[in-house]
Design an enzyme around this catalytic site. Structure first.
Site, PDB file in Angstrom:
ATOM      1  N   HIS A  67       5.899 -26.607  -0.111  1.00 17.55           N
ATOM      2  CA  HIS A  67       5.205 -27.695  -0.816  1.00 17.55           C
ATOM      3  C   HIS A  67       4.147 -27.150  -1.771  1.00 17.55           C
ATOM      4  CE1 HIS A  67       6.938 -31.059   1.587  1.00 17.55           C
ATOM      5  NE2 HIS A  67       7.164 -30.045   2.395  1.00 17.55           N
ATOM      6  N   LYS A 121     -14.281   0.911  -3.847  1.00 13.62           N
ATOM      7  CA  LYS A 121     -15.323   1.382  -2.930  1.00 13.62           C
ATOM      8  C   LYS A 121     -16.380   2.165  -3.712  1.00 13.62           C
ATOM      9  CE  LYS A 121     -12.114   1.985   0.919  1.00 13.62           C
ATOM     10  NZ  LYS A 121     -11.416   2.973   1.738  1.00 13.62           N
ATOM     11  N   GLU A 139       0.827  -1.204   0.000  1.00 13.70           N
ATOM     12  CA  GLU A 139       0.000   0.000   0.000  1.00 13.70           C
ATOM     13  C   GLU A 139       0.866   1.259   0.000  1.00 13.70           C
ATOM     14  OE1 GLU A 139      -4.232  -0.367   1.646  1.00 13.70           O
ATOM     15  OE2 GLU A 139      -3.239   0.905   3.098  1.00 13.70           O
TER      16      GLU A 139
END
Ligand code: PA5
Length: 417
Positions: free
Chosen positions: A295, A408, A274
């Site tokens: 793995h 948003k 960010e």
């Protein structure tokens, strides 16, 4: 805390180059300026924190421990990840269960959490700097109903709001007579873990918050130095810049063999992504826990597209251990008889470093002697400073997040239809 850049595939004299030293001098002055309007309140926080509020946090934590079996912390992004990192790393003997909510719109998760609290006493800590985040307000709507059903008119005394003065949530708390704690001015969410945002949940979980601030203060003292040769945070910031710009690495893996540090790596993911991911810049950060992730993605690290660098977070002394014994003859792991789990863990770490070095993956190793409050505070401050400097080296603003806004806007459009 120690940093080892020996296997970083970046030359020492590049890190200490005059040009970087010149840039760092300017960056250091910007970061340490008394004017924090750029978003740098956290730089002086370990010395400047509000002692009155610190005492209030301790008092509230004592009350919660007496009155509650669980604390629901409603927060997202920077208002959640740092607190989760500290709880997962440090909470050992908490009588009060810390439950995080507000992190998705998935009612399966929230509903299950509330169901598990039906017969328990609960306090709620709502954490939102802006006081207007949709995830937080939506979750609060449901949790508040749950609290009103449980405690009738007494519910408000069990709601604590950590938010900016004057925000919607702050005004709501004042109107309803609930307690408030502050998110300091000019301190973005991802840099706020050492404020009430993290300290209240930590104190409730019996984590020694004074020790955390002492660790951060030690880092502040050690790293308040513009000389690259004497400042490991700036060395690491330059190292990252060279990885990205000179070695063309696009991803930094934060890998750990210690599950207690897994959530810390998620906080680091947010801190760097960010702060730096803007204007087409930055390395993507991916948190990994080994050996499980060896793995799954180990194959890619070893032989895939060579765009990754790896930073290991490691702990020298494990607090808990156990020894393998009575392994039967013929077992494929007979050679482990008498070995401790931490010896095996270390061998896996050392083997992974060797294998990834052979694959020419640049490796940085950041280590602490043990997992404790002091080291948590130190690490938080170290990474915040390194991230601020690293962002400025990329010429981006490490303290805003304009790109988070777009989803948003679209989500609100969808819901207003
Ligand atoms: O780091 C940040 O600034 C963000 O991740 C915010 O913490 C996140 O978006 C939540 O915002 P708020 O604390 O305003 O609810």
């Amino acid at each position: 805390m120690k940093i080892n850049l020996e296997y970083g595939l970046v030359k020492q004299h590049d890190i200490f180059a005059k040009d970087y030293q010149k840039k760092i001098r300017e960056i250091n002055a910007n970061l340490h300026s008394e004017d924090h309007s750029a978003g740098t309140t956290w730089v002086h926080w370990p010395t400047d924190y509000n002692t009155k509020e610190f005492l209030k946090i301790q008092k509230l934590a004592r009350e919660i421990k007496e009155s509650s079996d669980a604390l629901i912390v409603i927060g997202i992004g920077g208002s959640y990840l740092g607190a989760k990192a500290g709880i997962d790393m440090l909470a050992k003997k908490s009588k009060v269960e810390i439950i995080f909510a507000g992190i998705t719109f998935d009612y399966y998760d929230l509903g299950a959490k509330l169901e598990s609290l039906k017969n328990k006493d609960v306090t709620v800590n709502i954490v939102s700097k802006s006081g207007s985040t949709v995830e937080i307000l939506s979750t609060l709507n449901i949790v508040e109903r749950f609290m009103k059903n449980k405690y009738k008119s007494g519910y408000a005394s069990r709601m604590i709001y950590t938010t900016s003065e004057g925000s919607y949530l702050y005004n709501k708390a004042v109107k309803e007579g609930s307690e408030t704690l502050s998110v300091p001015e000019n301190m973005g969410g991802r840099y706020s873990v050492l404020s009430a945002v993290g300290l209240l949940p930590f104190a409730v979980a019996d984590i020694k918050i004074r020790k955390i601030l002492e660790g951060a203060k030690k880092a502040q003292d050690d790293l308040d130095n513009e000389n690259v040769s004497e400042n490991i945070a700036y060395q690491y910031a330059i190292y990252r810049h060279l990885l990205n710009k000179k070695l063309n690495k696009k991803v930094e893996l934060f890998s750990t063999f210690h599950t207690q540090l897994s959530s810390f790596n998620f906080w680091l993911q947010q801190l760097f992504c960010e702060s730096e991911g803007k204007d087409g810049e930055g390395m993507f950060v991916s948190p990994l826990t080994f050996s499980t992730d060896l793995h799954s993605v180990g194959q890619f690290i070893q032989q895939g597209t060579p765009f990754v660098a790896e930073t290991f977070l490691t702990v020298e002394n494990s607090a808990k251990d156990n020894t393998l014994s009575n392994i039967p003859l013929g077992s494929p792991i007979k050679f482990l008889d008498g070995k401790t789990f931490s010896e095996i863990n270390y061998a896996a770490f050392d083997g992974t470093v060797k294998a990834h070095r052979e694959a020419k993956v640049p490796i940085c190793i950041i280590s602490i002697d043990e997992i404790n409050e002091f080291n948590f505070g130190y690490l938080v401050y170290f990474f915040e400073l390194a991230c601020g400097a690293s962002g400025y080296l990329l010429k981006v603003n490490p303290f805003d997040q304009p790109g988070v806004e777009q989803y948003k806007a679209y989500m609100k459009e969808n819901l207003k239809k």
